[in-house]
Design a protein around this motif. Structure first.
Motif, PDB file in Angstrom:
ATOM      1  N   ILE B  94       0.830  -1.206   0.000  1.00  0.00           N
ATOM      2  CA  ILE B  94       0.000   0.000   0.000  1.00  0.00           C
ATOM      3  C   ILE B  94       0.863   1.253   0.000  1.00  0.00           C
ATOM      4  O   ILE B  94       0.522   2.259  -0.615  1.00  0.00           O
ATOM      5  CB  ILE B  94      -0.961  -0.031   1.205  1.00  0.00           C
ATOM      6  N   LYS B  95       2.025   1.147   0.651  1.00  0.00           N
ATOM      7  CA  LYS B  95       2.924   2.298   0.696  1.00  0.00           C
ATOM      8  C   LYS B  95       3.344   2.714  -0.711  1.00  0.00           C
ATOM      9  O   LYS B  95       3.277   3.887  -1.070  1.00  0.00           O
ATOM     10  CB  LYS B  95       4.158   1.933   1.527  1.00  0.00           C
ATOM     11  N   ASP B  96       3.731   1.725  -1.526  1.00  0.00           N
ATOM     12  CA  ASP B  96       4.165   2.029  -2.900  1.00  0.00           C
ATOM     13  C   ASP B  96       3.006   2.566  -3.725  1.00  0.00           C
ATOM     14  O   ASP B  96       3.157   3.494  -4.518  1.00  0.00           O
ATOM     15  CB  ASP B  96       4.718   0.773  -3.583  1.00  0.00           C
ATOM     16  N   LEU B  97       1.835   1.956  -3.485  1.00  0.00           N
ATOM     17  CA  LEU B  97       0.646   2.346  -4.240  1.00  0.00           C
ATOM     18  C   LEU B  97       0.304   3.814  -3.988  1.00  0.00           C
ATOM     19  O   LEU B  97       0.068   4.586  -4.917  1.00  0.00           O
ATOM     20  CB  LEU B  97      -0.525   1.452  -3.800  1.00  0.00           C
ATOM     21  N   LEU B  98       0.316   4.181  -2.695  1.00  0.00           N
ATOM     22  CA  LEU B  98      -0.025   5.554  -2.345  1.00  0.00           C
ATOM     23  C   LEU B  98       1.015   6.525  -2.892  1.00  0.00           C
ATOM     24  O   LEU B  98       0.669   7.605  -3.386  1.00  0.00           O
ATOM     25  CB  LEU B  98      -0.147   5.708  -0.828  1.00  0.00           C
ATOM     26  N   ALA B  99       2.283   6.126  -2.804  1.00  0.00           N
ATOM     27  CA  ALA B  99       3.346   7.003  -3.293  1.00  0.00           C
ATOM     28  C   ALA B  99       3.187   7.251  -4.790  1.00  0.00           C
ATOM     29  O   ALA B  99       3.475   8.333  -5.296  1.00  0.00           O
ATOM     30  CB  ALA B  99       4.701   6.382  -3.004  1.00  0.00           C
ATOM     31  N   GLN B 100       2.670   6.231  -5.475  1.00  0.00           N
ATOM     32  CA  GLN B 100       2.512   6.342  -6.914  1.00  0.00           C
ATOM     33  C   GLN B 100       1.292   7.198  -7.284  1.00  0.00           C
ATOM     34  O   GLN B 100       1.302   7.925  -8.280  1.00  0.00           O
ATOM     35  CB  GLN B 100       2.369   4.922  -7.455  1.00  0.00           C
ATOM     36  N   LEU B 101       0.236   7.118  -6.436  1.00  0.00           N
ATOM     37  CA  LEU B 101      -0.984   7.847  -6.744  1.00  0.00           C
ATOM     38  C   LEU B 101      -0.948   9.293  -6.264  1.00  0.00           C
ATOM     39  O   LEU B 101      -1.637  10.153  -6.799  1.00  0.00           O
ATOM     40  CB  LEU B 101      -2.184   7.157  -6.075  1.00  0.00           C
ATOM     41  N   PHE B 102      -0.136   9.534  -5.238  1.00  0.00           N
ATOM     42  CA  PHE B 102      -0.179  10.832  -4.574  1.00  0.00           C
ATOM     43  C   PHE B 102       0.085  12.028  -5.483  1.00  0.00           C
ATOM     44  O   PHE B 102      -0.642  13.025  -5.395  1.00  0.00           O
ATOM     45  CB  PHE B 102       0.772  10.838  -3.374  1.00  0.00           C
ATOM     46  N   PRO B 103       1.104  11.981  -6.358  1.00  0.00           N
ATOM     47  CA  PRO B 103       1.370  13.163  -7.190  1.00  0.00           C
ATOM     48  C   PRO B 103       0.156  13.621  -7.998  1.00  0.00           C
ATOM     49  O   PRO B 103      -0.100  14.827  -8.094  1.00  0.00           O
ATOM     50  CB  PRO B 103       2.483  12.689  -8.132  1.00  0.00           C
ATOM     51  N   ALA B 104      -0.602  12.665  -8.535  1.00  0.00           N
ATOM     52  CA  ALA B 104      -1.773  13.039  -9.334  1.00  0.00           C
ATOM     53  C   ALA B 104      -2.792  13.788  -8.487  1.00  0.00           C
ATOM     54  O   ALA B 104      -3.340  14.815  -8.905  1.00  0.00           O
ATOM     55  CB  ALA B 104      -2.404  11.793  -9.941  1.00  0.00           C
ATOM     56  N   THR B 105      -3.046  13.246  -7.280  1.00  0.00           N
ATOM     57  CA  THR B 105      -4.013  13.895  -6.400  1.00  0.00           C
ATOM     58  C   THR B 105      -3.520  15.261  -5.953  1.00  0.00           C
ATOM     59  O   THR B 105      -4.292  16.225  -5.900  1.00  0.00           O
ATOM     60  CB  THR B 105      -4.285  13.007  -5.176  1.00  0.00           C
ATOM     61  N   LEU B 106      -2.224  15.335  -5.650  1.00  0.00           N
ATOM     62  CA  LEU B 106      -1.651  16.603  -5.209  1.00  0.00           C
ATOM     63  C   LEU B 106      -1.810  17.666  -6.287  1.00  0.00           C
ATOM     64  O   LEU B 106      -2.213  18.799  -6.027  1.00  0.00           O
ATOM     65  CB  LEU B 106      -0.177  16.406  -4.858  1.00  0.00           C
ATOM     66  N   GLU B 107      -1.523  17.260  -7.509  1.00  0.00           N
ATOM     67  CA  GLU B 107      -1.624  18.190  -8.638  1.00  0.00           C
ATOM     68  C   GLU B 107      -3.038  18.744  -8.772  1.00  0.00           C
ATOM     69  O   GLU B 107      -3.248  19.959  -8.850  1.00  0.00           O
ATOM     70  CB  GLU B 107      -1.225  17.426  -9.902  1.00  0.00           C
ATOM     71  N   LEU B 108      -4.024  17.825  -8.730  1.00  0.00           N
ATOM     72  CA  LEU B 108      -5.419  18.238  -8.858  1.00  0.00           C
ATOM     73  C   LEU B 108      -5.833  19.125  -7.691  1.00  0.00           C
ATOM     74  O   LEU B 108      -6.484  20.161  -7.871  1.00  0.00           O
ATOM     75  CB  LEU B 108      -6.304  16.987  -8.932  1.00  0.00           C
ATOM     76  N   SER B 109      -5.436  18.733  -6.473  1.00  0.00           N
ATOM     77  CA  SER B 109      -5.843  19.484  -5.283  1.00  0.00           C
ATOM     78  C   SER B 109      -5.253  20.882  -5.288  1.00  0.00           C
ATOM     79  O   SER B 109      -5.944  21.854  -4.985  1.00  0.00           O
ATOM     80  CB  SER B 109      -5.385  18.775  -4.015  1.00  0.00           C
ATOM     81  N   LEU B 110      -3.959  20.981  -5.614  1.00  0.00           N
ATOM     82  CA  LEU B 110      -3.323  22.294  -5.605  1.00  0.00           C
ATOM     83  C   LEU B 110      -3.983  23.208  -6.628  1.00  0.00           C
ATOM     84  O   LEU B 110      -4.247  24.373  -6.341  1.00  0.00           O
ATOM     85  CB  LEU B 110      -1.831  22.168  -5.887  1.00  0.00           C
ATOM     86  N   ALA B 111      -4.265  22.649  -7.811  1.00  0.00           N
ATOM     87  CA  ALA B 111      -4.910  23.460  -8.844  1.00  0.00           C
ATOM     88  C   ALA B 111      -6.280  23.930  -8.367  1.00  0.00           C
ATOM     89  O   ALA B 111      -6.635  25.103  -8.528  1.00  0.00           O
ATOM     90  CB  ALA B 111      -5.046  22.652 -10.131  1.00  0.00           C
ATOM     91  N   ALA B 112      -7.037  23.013  -7.734  1.00  0.00           N
ATOM     92  CA  ALA B 112      -8.371  23.380  -7.255  1.00  0.00           C
ATOM     93  C   ALA B 112      -8.280  24.414  -6.141  1.00  0.00           C
ATOM     94  O   ALA B 112      -9.075  25.354  -6.084  1.00  0.00           O
ATOM     95  CB  ALA B 112      -9.115  22.140  -6.764  1.00  0.00           C
TER      96      ALA B 112
END
Lengths: 310, 322
Positions: B94-112
């Motif tokens: 799960i650690k690797d999975l989250l690390a892999q998904l996090f940048p996409a979410t961060l990008e969307l959140s920061l833009a929003a």
């Protein structure tokens, strides 16, 4: 010393002039109406809200009278028909009348929204009233517990609990109550804390009245106002949550028509582009309904707030 | 300064029991859901090669037959060491999975966040300056509509209008095969970020409006006017700057809505982030992943409110006295 002061006449000046004229003519009757109600009627948004709310509410309530279709009845000769006089919102992929489904779906969505809001308010007030009055360890424990629930992002907690409880209408209501009582608790508690110092409470205490009698019979009626106002806003929130949950396919089982489930059926792009009537009218109805509740809630809050003039 | 440090420490200490209770609830939830706990500890590949005899021994060894509370403490210990368990469906840690998904979410959140902060504060302040005007009333109504429309419905309308009918922007996803350059990537970001951002704007706008109205009634604004400063200078330099501080703080309060909203928005736009993974995990009954994402979202909210507390304490020294 009657120097004319010249300044721009504003809307308020004209209003005062009108009032003065009416008073001089003896037309101004002493209003018998409740002050809050009068303020509420003066709020245009709130009045529009009440009208829209009543239209949608009554239409859903009288669904069997308004529509002759069965919301679950499939008619394979009438699949994906655009809106017409027979089918106001058209029909869906199984030939079911979308208008009828919207009305019946509204009944359930409203039931879920209002039921959850009432349940959450009941538990929150029940706990908040007593704990706020008594204070001490019990209050601290419940307060921390409510903080725990409130620190979860609402939708995440709802979905997480949903995955544990499984899909179902009553499960959804229970989940919403679990996520919603904390806010009511804090509100009721805060009000009780300020009421606790009032003289009537102190005197009842001195008379040795039972704690429950003081808290629930004498203090509760004075603390309940803001909770009732918030009931409207939380109903709106839960209706939106139900719609989001069902839309994600995690709410009420798909065969049951709720507003969220009807919208869920339109999730694929082909339907979205080609059969707009399957989702656009329902979405507009949901939006209008929630807007109207929020307008009413805001109006209620303003009109019951004694610090606001009107 | 010492005062501030004490305040920070006090807040931190108060957070520890909260975190403990939350992890306990999460573990309890994990325990209630169907599934064999041993599968949370090993990747499915490993699990397939272990014979049942060994598995029973392992169960004893790892204390799966221990009382619930002991198991919880062990799980917590694992968590602290960075072992978050494995996803059931594909066996990835799960650690690797989250690390892999996090940048996409961060990008969307920061833009929003950027969109809602800029749009919300500008509109809120404008409507406060023109209080009672037609524009102010329109914005109030728009704000009301903004908080009431279901996010996914707004998203659907935007997809149909801008992606399907006008064809200006892609329907969803984050990248396309053979895509190069930031500009092409931006096209994918615009629609989901705007939908998420605009749905957060209403709250900021209301807050900015009332905060600006508050500030404009303060004595120092009247002083600034009395000095004969031009109106724009009074508004922008004296009013705007001060009323914006709470708006910055509001970023922290928007985080819960942002996280919840990202689940919905990422699902409609097929954005490969944590919210989308959360929805998929719930549908696929991938409970370890569900619980971990829930845990991290609460921790993120707690951290944000902690930072907001500290920031308010620094900006407004009176807070510390409470």
């Amino acid at each position: 010393m009657t120097a004319e002061v010249t300044r721009k006449r504003t809307r308020l000046d004209r209003k005062f002039d009108k009032l003065r004229d009416a008073e001089e003519a003896g037309l101004l009757k002493r209003s018998k109406m409740n002050r809050s109600l009068r303020k509420m009627l003066g709020n245009r948004l709130a009045v529009i809200g009440v009208v829209v709310f009543l239209i949608i509410f009554l239409a859903c309530l009288l669904a069997p009278v308004i529509s002759s279709y069965d919301p679950q009845m499939t008619d394979l000769t009438q699949m994906t028909k655009p809106p017409s006089m027979q089918h106001l919102f058209g029909t869906d992929k199984l030939g079911r009348d979308v208008f009828t489904r919207t009305l019946y779906g509204g009944r359930l969505s409203m039931l879920i929204g209002l039921g959850s809001a009432l349940g959450a308010a009941f538990i929150g007030v029940l706990l908040g009233c007593y704990a706020g009055y008594k204070g001490g360890l019990l209050d601290q424990v419940i307060l921390r517990l409510s903080e725990v629930f409130m620190s979860f992002p609402q939708l995440i907690l709802v979905i997480m609990l949903g995955s544990i409880f499984g899909r179902g209408l009553w499960n959804l209501v229970i989940i919403f109550i679990i996520t919603g009582w904390g806010a009511v608790y804090r509100q009721a508690r805060a009000k009780m804390l300020s009421l606790r110092e009032e003289e009537y409470v102190q005197s009842m205490k001195a008379f040795g009245l039972n704690d429950f009698v003081i808290a629930y019979k004498h203090m509760l009626p004075n603390a309940i106002g803001p909770v009732v106002v918030n009931l409207t806003l939380s109903t709106a929130m839960f209706i939106l949550d139900e719609a989001a949950m069902s839309f994600l396919g995690l709410g009420v089982p798909p065969e049951v028509a709720t507003w969220g489930n009807i919208l869920n059926a339109a999730q694929d792009l082909y339907v979205m582009q080609n059969y707009w009537w399957m989702w656009l009218p329902v979405g507009v109805v949901v939006s209008l309904f929630v807007i109207s509740i929020n307008c009413i809630g805001d109006g209620l809050r303003d009109s019951t707030d004694p610090t606001q003039q009107g | 300064m010492r005062n501030t440090l004490q305040y920070v420490l006090k807040k931190l200490l108060l957070m520890i029991p909260m975190v403990l209770v939350i992890t306990f609830l999460i573990y309890w939830g994990l325990d209630l859901t169907p599934g064999d706990p041993i599968s949370y500890m090993f990747s499915p590949d490993q699990l397939a090669n272990i014979d049942p005899q060994k598995l029973a021994e392992m169960r004893e060894l790892y204390g799966l037959n221990d009382p619930f509370f002991i198991r919880y403490l062990k799980w917590l210990w694992q968590l602290l060491q960075g072992n978050f368990g494995y996803s059931i469906t594909n066996g990835v840690a799960i650690k690797d999975l989250l690390a892999q998904l996090f940048p996409a979410t961060l990008e969307l959140s920061l833009a929003a966040l950027l969109i809602s902060t800029v749009l919300g504060s500008v509109l809120g302040i404008l409507s406060a300056l023109k209080k009672g005007s037609v524009g102010d009333n329109l914005l109030t109504v728009a704000g009301m509509i903004g908080v009431s429309i279901p996010q996914f419905f707004f998203g659907m309308v935007c997809i149909v209008v801008f992606a399907l009918n006008l064809g200006w922007l892609p329907i969803g996803g984050r990248t396309a095969p053979g895509m190069t350059g930031a500009l092409a990537h931006l096209k994918f970001l615009i629609l989901p970020a705007s939908v998420l951002g605009i749905s957060l704007t209403a709250g900021v706008m209301r807050y900015a409006r009332s905060s600006m109205l508050d500030t404009m009634n303060k004595d120092y604004i009247k002083t600034a006017r009395a000095k004969g400063l031009p109106e724009w200078r009074v508004n922008l330099v004296h009013g705007f700057r001060v009323s914006l501080t709470p708006v910055v703080v509001l970023i922290g309060f928007r985080l819960p809505t942002l996280i919840g909203g990202s689940v919905v928005i990422e699902t409609i736009f097929q954005w490969p982030g944590i919210g989308n993974a959360f929805k998929t995990a719930v549908t696929g009954q991938n409970y370890p992943l569900v619980m971990m994402i829930a845990l991290f979202s609460v921790l993120a909210v707690l951290m944000a409110s902690f930072l907001v507390d500290i920031l308010t304490a620094i900006l407004d020294p009176r807070v510390k006295l409470e």
